[in-house]
Design a protein around this motif. Structure first.
Motif, PDB file in Angstrom:
ATOM      1  N   LYS A   1       0.835  -1.203   0.000  1.00 33.05           N
ATOM      2  CA  LYS A   1       0.000   0.000   0.000  1.00 33.05           C
ATOM      3  C   LYS A   1       0.869   1.252   0.000  1.00 33.05           C
ATOM      4  N   GLN A   2       1.945   1.208   0.767  1.00 31.34           N
ATOM      5  CA  GLN A   2       2.833   2.375   0.846  1.00 31.34           C
ATOM      6  C   GLN A   2       3.624   2.585  -0.445  1.00 31.34           C
ATOM      7  N   SER A   3       3.784   1.494  -1.209  1.00 36.82           N
ATOM      8  CA  SER A   3       4.540   1.630  -2.468  1.00 36.82           C
ATOM      9  C   SER A   3       3.626   1.882  -3.654  1.00 36.82           C
ATOM     10  N   GLY A   4       2.337   2.181  -3.402  1.00 31.86           N
ATOM     11  CA  GLY A   4       1.441   2.577  -4.471  1.00 31.86           C
ATOM     12  C   GLY A   4       0.610   1.465  -5.068  1.00 31.86           C
ATOM     13  N   GLY A   5       0.516   0.320  -4.400  1.00 32.04           N
ATOM     14  CA  GLY A   5      -0.318  -0.762  -4.894  1.00 32.04           C
ATOM     15  C   GLY A   5      -1.782  -0.391  -4.869  1.00 32.04           C
ATOM     16  N   ASN A   6      -2.610  -1.135  -5.548  1.00 31.04           N
ATOM     17  CA  ASN A   6      -4.042  -0.858  -5.633  1.00 31.04           C
ATOM     18  C   ASN A   6      -4.653  -0.845  -4.234  1.00 31.04           C
ATOM     19  N   GLN A   7      -5.069   0.352  -3.791  1.00 27.96           N
ATOM     20  CA  GLN A   7      -5.539   0.525  -2.414  1.00 27.96           C
ATOM     21  C   GLN A   7      -6.828  -0.258  -2.142  1.00 27.96           C
ATOM     22  N   GLU A   8      -7.712  -0.310  -3.112  1.00 29.91           N
ATOM     23  CA  GLU A   8      -9.002  -0.973  -2.904  1.00 29.91           C
ATOM     24  C   GLU A   8      -8.824  -2.486  -2.728  1.00 29.91           C
ATOM     25  N   SER A   9      -8.066  -3.091  -3.620  1.00 28.43           N
ATOM     26  CA  SER A   9      -7.877  -4.545  -3.541  1.00 28.43           C
ATOM     27  C   SER A   9      -7.078  -4.919  -2.308  1.00 28.43           C
ATOM     28  N   LEU A  10      -6.023  -4.135  -2.024  1.00 33.32           N
ATOM     29  CA  LEU A  10      -5.218  -4.416  -0.835  1.00 33.32           C
ATOM     30  C   LEU A  10      -6.019  -4.153   0.438  1.00 33.32           C
ATOM     31  N   GLY A  11      -6.928  -3.185   0.392  1.00 37.96           N
ATOM     32  CA  GLY A  11      -7.805  -2.925   1.534  1.00 37.96           C
ATOM     33  C   GLY A  11      -8.719  -4.120   1.807  1.00 37.96           C
ATOM     34  N   TRP A  12      -9.143  -4.774   0.736  1.00 34.97           N
ATOM     35  CA  TRP A  12      -9.988  -5.969   0.912  1.00 34.97           C
ATOM     36  C   TRP A  12      -9.192  -7.087   1.607  1.00 34.97           C
ATOM     37  N   VAL A  13      -7.938  -7.288   1.176  1.00 33.28           N
ATOM     38  CA  VAL A  13      -7.089  -8.313   1.801  1.00 33.28           C
ATOM     39  C   VAL A  13      -6.869  -7.980   3.274  1.00 33.28           C
ATOM     40  N   GLU A  14      -6.652  -6.699   3.552  1.00 31.94           N
ATOM     41  CA  GLU A  14      -6.452  -6.255   4.934  1.00 31.94           C
ATOM     42  C   GLU A  14      -7.684  -6.569   5.780  1.00 31.94           C
ATOM     43  N   MET A  15      -8.854  -6.261   5.249  1.00 34.67           N
ATOM     44  CA  MET A  15     -10.097  -6.540   5.953  1.00 34.67           C
ATOM     45  C   MET A  15     -10.241  -8.063   6.197  1.00 34.67           C
ATOM     46  N   TYR A  16      -9.929  -8.848   5.201  1.00 31.79           N
ATOM     47  CA  TYR A  16     -10.053 -10.303   5.320  1.00 31.79           C
ATOM     48  C   TYR A  16      -9.140 -10.829   6.427  1.00 31.79           C
ATOM     49  N   CYS A  17      -7.887 -10.436   6.407  1.00 30.20           N
ATOM     50  CA  CYS A  17      -6.928 -10.946   7.383  1.00 30.20           C
ATOM     51  C   CYS A  17      -7.239 -10.455   8.797  1.00 30.20           C
ATOM     52  N   LYS A  18      -7.661  -9.202   8.923  1.00 37.42           N
ATOM     53  CA  LYS A  18      -7.963  -8.675  10.255  1.00 37.42           C
ATOM     54  C   LYS A  18      -9.213  -9.317  10.841  1.00 37.42           C
ATOM     55  N   THR A  19     -10.150  -9.667   9.987  1.00 35.66           N
ATOM     56  CA  THR A  19     -11.334 -10.382  10.485  1.00 35.66           C
ATOM     57  C   THR A  19     -10.947 -11.777  10.973  1.00 35.66           C
ATOM     58  N   ALA A  20     -10.119 -12.467  10.190  1.00 37.99           N
ATOM     59  CA  ALA A  20      -9.655 -13.801  10.599  1.00 37.99           C
ATOM     60  C   ALA A  20      -8.858 -13.709  11.893  1.00 37.99           C
ATOM     61  N   LEU A  21      -8.038 -12.670  12.046  1.00 42.41           N
ATOM     62  CA  LEU A  21      -7.238 -12.521  13.260  1.00 42.41           C
ATOM     63  C   LEU A  21      -8.106 -12.159  14.462  1.00 42.41           C
ATOM     64  N   TYR A  22      -9.252 -11.518  14.214  1.00 42.42           N
ATOM     65  CA  TYR A  22     -10.165 -11.287  15.335  1.00 42.42           C
ATOM     66  C   TYR A  22     -10.678 -12.628  15.869  1.00 42.42           C
ATOM     67  N   ALA A  23     -10.972 -13.543  14.963  1.00 41.33           N
ATOM     68  CA  ALA A  23     -11.411 -14.871  15.408  1.00 41.33           C
ATOM     69  C   ALA A  23     -10.326 -15.545  16.242  1.00 41.33           C
ATOM     70  N   ALA A  24      -9.057 -15.221  15.940  1.00 35.33           N
ATOM     71  CA  ALA A  24      -7.935 -15.826  16.660  1.00 35.33           C
ATOM     72  C   ALA A  24      -7.674 -15.170  17.999  1.00 35.33           C
ATOM     73  N   TYR A  25      -7.778 -13.854  18.046  1.00 32.43           N
ATOM     74  CA  TYR A  25      -7.396 -13.118  19.258  1.00 32.43           C
ATOM     75  C   TYR A  25      -8.573 -12.557  20.046  1.00 32.43           C
ATOM     76  N   GLY A  26      -9.685 -12.297  19.370  1.00 28.45           N
ATOM     77  CA  GLY A  26     -10.823 -11.678  20.049  1.00 28.45           C
ATOM     78  C   GLY A  26     -10.625 -10.204  20.308  1.00 28.45           C
ATOM     79  N   THR A  27      -9.601  -9.613  19.671  1.00 29.21           N
ATOM     80  CA  THR A  27      -9.298  -8.189  19.872  1.00 29.21           C
ATOM     81  C   THR A  27      -9.532  -7.440  18.562  1.00 29.21           C
ATOM     82  N   PRO A  28     -10.412  -6.432  18.556  1.00 31.79           N
ATOM     83  CA  PRO A  28     -10.669  -5.675  17.303  1.00 31.79           C
ATOM     84  C   PRO A  28      -9.419  -4.952  16.835  1.00 31.79           C
TER      85      PRO A  28
END
Length: 818
Positions: free
Chosen positions: A278-305
């Motif tokens: 994202k910092q190097s100019g990658g597609n913000q929308e698509s990378l934002g989707w990946v970020e959302m996906y991984c953070k949701t999965a990690l919430y299931a792991a940690y229980g911390t938003p």
């Protein structure tokens, strides 16, 4: 004189030795007491060749017997330990007509003559039975001991032998078109305080009887047997139990120490790469989707938003609320067939918080496949694939994780990130990977794949948009044989559904078990309710007739071992070929399969359908065992156990316990082979088998890494949901252990041996249960009935209790654990 010597040799061989073979056998019992008669006036017995252990003389005087009790070690044992002194017993009660007595009582009466004259029985039943009488004071550790028998006693023994021989002219009887062991010739019924008439009827009709004993652990009954010298019937069920406990403990360690950490590491590393891109100019929308996906999965792991972009803030909050509640539908990746009740941890994943979180994490990932027709979701999945494949360290973590999962549970059964990586394998530029031309190419390639063998089934008269959607998963659930069978043997169509739920019996039926198919077709009438049932069954039978993937993963290998429990060979005892015993074997097989589904509940895809020590005194007697002689099973079980040894490199924590399991299996296989050959088990092997309950318990304690059973491990009950239809689950479960009583030949006589078998349950329910909830239900007896094909075989009566006595406390514990 010669005639009398031969007569008394017969008396002692039959009276004091262990059991003989079936009546058609002419084998004598080697190295057992040999009787010799002397005239009353002869002070010393004549020498007999080969140094017999015992001499019997005929005399009306009992003075010689009384002198034995004056020997220091005999006097001390009975006076100080038992406060007993020799006194002549009351007159022996003998009926005028010996034919009125059962065969077992005849044998006891014959042996009572020897018991009254100080004979020490090596047979555990006879020793324990006569120990109940104070007059029984056997002489031990006296090499010159001889039985002094009166002429009347000798005549009685001979008369009893004659009557016994009449009874044993017919050792097999016809029942249900099969020659069974003659249950009237069972010798040890008096080993129990009371044997219910239902058990006796079962033994006569089927040679076995199952009692709903409600034992929390399958080895408990073997401990009781050993203490009371009740013959063991060592079942396939007992060995399967400890095999499954090994794998459950192995997988628990692997999940906690490796799989959970690898998955968290994978998600975390992907998130780091998202920030860099994202910092190097990658597609913000698509990378934002990946970020959302991984953070949701990690919430299931940690229980911390975690903080997400403003675009996803509301969706993220709704999603994590549903994850926390373990209910509701997805908000991020819409799917009308997904319900987050599936996130409820079960199996061994309820044991620790870490395992619970890992369960929710992987289950969330495996539930949420993206819609291949949705550009945004597909771009996000391509972005995720690109990050993994272009970062060697991340790719290594991913491949190791998936490889291990597939060794455990089978190959991924859906289009997954692996397929996306292959589709963009030659693309080196991220922007090019998510360009419209690439998107179209990837969609086309993934659409052409036909990986899904366990397909969701939708009612044909009820349109659901999901039926037309093809999904792509980051990590897919894996294929299972039973899952494919279930998905192909159901018919759903609203109130016109002809078979909305499969049956556990479908699995053995596909593999050619005639009893299973007969029950489904003739008793459940499924072929009448749904005309396509048998044609589809035949297709699956043909498909799996040439199946060669048994050793590819634990799930398939364990199922193959479970199926071996239902094999039948011409050399097996006749009682194993009856319809009743075949049903017992099906219950064993399905219980074993339930363990497999329970252990792999996280990874394997769930089919879905929808529409809308001893002190001084005599040495312990001998204890006998009989191993369930299914040679095909023991061959497969040993092969499977050795396969597990090669597999244990993933986590070697319990390698010692696995070796002990293999040692036990080899002992049981050896015993089964000897039995099939009609031979007696060697004494060393009998000693090992007598300790089978303690050996299994010792292995279990090693697996649990404790010296006592923790509270949650005190019950063997477990449950797994294996199929879902319109929000209702098909549950398969194992309750507490039943007792099984079986007529078996040991040492030339028939005995009532006792063992342990699984109790199998199968029922539908909207609730998804975990083990703790099921154990509570079992403990409170708040459970469904057994499948109707097993109900007639289950006796809901108290299991008979032993009534033997032994005069050396702790005798049975000597060397018991090893």
């Amino acid at each position: 004189m010669k005639y009398l010597v031969i007569t008394l040799i017969s008396i002692l061989t039959l009276a004091c030795s262990p059991e003989k073979k079936e009546s058609k056998s002419t084998d004598s019992i080697p190295k057992e007491p040999v009787a010799k008669q002397e005239p009353e006036t002869s002070p010393e017995p004549e020498k007999v060749e080969e140094a017999p252990k015992l001499t019997v003389v005929v005399s009306n005087s009992k003075e010689e017997l009384k002198r034995y009790y004056d020997l220091p070690h005999i006097n001390e044992f009975y006076e100080y330990q038992m406060e007993m002194q020799y006194s002549e017993p009351d007159e022996l009660q003998v009926p005028e007509d010996l034919s009125q007595l059962s065969y077992g009582d005849l044998r006891l009466l014959r042996n009572e003559v020897f018991a009254r004259n100080g004979y020490l029985f090596s047979d555990g039943f006879l020793r324990g039975y006569f120990n109940r009488f104070k007059w029984y004071m056997p002489i031990f550790d006296v090499d010159t001991f001889r039985v002094v028998m009166s002429r009347e006693e000798q005549d009685l023994v001979n008369a009893i032998l004659t009557e016994e021989a009449k009874r044993k002219e017919e050792t097999l009887v016809g029942a249900n078109e099969t020659d069974l062991y003659h249950a009237d010739l069972v010798t040890n019924a008096r080993q129990f305080k009371f044997v219910h008439r239902d058990i006796l009827t079962d033994l006569a009709e089927n040679n076995f009887s199952i009692v709903n004993a409600k034992r929390q652990m399958p080895f408990y009954v073997y401990d009781q047997n050993a203490y009371q010298y009740i013959p063991h019937y060592i079942t396939i069920d007992l060995y399967l139990y400890i095999l499954h406990k090994y794998f459950s403990c192995f997988l628990e360690k692997l999940d906690q120490n490796y799989m959970s950490k690898k998955l968290i590491n994978l998600l975390t590393e992907v998130l780091k790469e998202v920030d860099v891109m994202k910092q190097s100019g990658g597609n913000q929308e698509s990378l934002g989707w990946v970020e959302m996906y991984c953070k949701t999965a990690l919430y299931a792991a940690y229980g911390t938003p975690m903080e997400v972009s403003l675009e996803y803030a509301n969706i993220y909050q709704a999603e994590i609320n549903s994850i926390s509640a373990e209910s509701g539908a997805p908000s991020f990746i819409s799917n009308s067939t997904v319900n987050y009740s599936e996130l409820k941890p079960r199996g061994h994943y309820t044991k620790t918080d870490e395992l619970k979180k890992y369960f929710r994490t992987f289950k969330w990932i495996s539930l949420n496949g993206v819609d291949l027709s949705d550009d945004k979701q597909l771009e996000g999945m391509i972005s995720l694939a690109y990050i993994i494949k272009s970062r060697p360290q991340v790719y290594k973590i991913y491949k190791n994780y998936v490889s291990t999962m597939e060794k455990l549970a089978g190959q991924e059964d859906n289009v997954s990130i692996r397929d996306v990586i292959q589709a963009i394998e030659k693309i080196e530029d991220y922007n090019q990977a998510i360009a419209s031309a690439s998107l179209s190419s990837v969609r086309s390639q993934l659409s052409s794949l036909n990986k899904e063998r366990i397909a969701k089934v939708f009612g044909k008269d009820f349109y659901m948009p999901e039926s037309e959607i093809k999904r792509v998963y980051f990590l897919s659930s894996t294929y299972s044989i039973s899952g494919e069978i279930f998905s192909k043997l159901i018919h759903v169509n609203g109130n016109k559904s002809k078979r909305p739920f499969p049956r556990g019996l479908d699995v053995p039926a596909v593999f050619g078990n005639e009893t299973a198919e007969k029950i489904v077709v003739d008793e459940y009438k499924d072929a009448e309710l749904w005309a396509d049932y048998q044609p589809r069954l035949r297709q699956l039978q043909n498909q799996f007739d040439v199946f060669e993937g048994w050793e590819g993963n634990y799930g398939a290998n364990a199922l193959n071992t479970a199926l071996a429990a239902t094999t039948e060979k011409a050399t097996y005892p006749t009682f194993m070929k009856t319809d009743a015993y075949n049903r017992k074997e099906l219950s064993t097989m399905l219980s074993s399969w339930t363990h497999v589904k329970h252990d792999l509940i996280l990874y394997q895809e769930k089919p879905y359908a929808a529409e809308a020590g001893q002190g001084g005194g005599p040495e312990p007697p001998k204890h006998y065992s009989y191993v369930e002689p299914n040679l095909a099973f023991w061959h497969q079980a040993i092969k499977f156990t050795k396969w597990l040894k090669s597999f244990s490199g993933l986590d070697g924590t319990h390698s010692d316990e696995l070796q002990r399991i293999l040692d036990v299996g080899l002992d049981l296989q050896t015993a089964a082979k000897i039995q099939i050959e009609g031979k007696d088990l060697p004494e060393e092997l009998n000693v090992k088998l007598s300790r089978i309950g303690a050996r299994i318990e010792y292995i279990l304690l090693g697996l649990l890494e404790t010296d006592h059973l923790p509270e949650r491990e005190k019950s063997m009950a477990l449950i797994a949901d294996v199929y879902s239809y319109n929000g209702t689950n098909l549950n398969v479960a194992v309750g507490h252990a039943d007792d099984i009583y079986v007529v078996v030949p040991i040492k030339g006589e028939y005995h009532m041996a006792r063992g342990s078998v699984f109790s199998y349950y199968e029922f539908t329910d909207p609730t998804i249960y975990n083990d703790e909830e099921w154990k509570k239900m079992v403990g409170e007896e708040n459970i469904k009935k057994r499948p109707k094909w097993m109900v007639p075989l289950i006796n809901n009566i108290p299991s008979p209790k032993g009534q033997m006595e032994f005069r050396y406390p702790g005798h049975w514990m000597q060397g018991y654990y090893y």
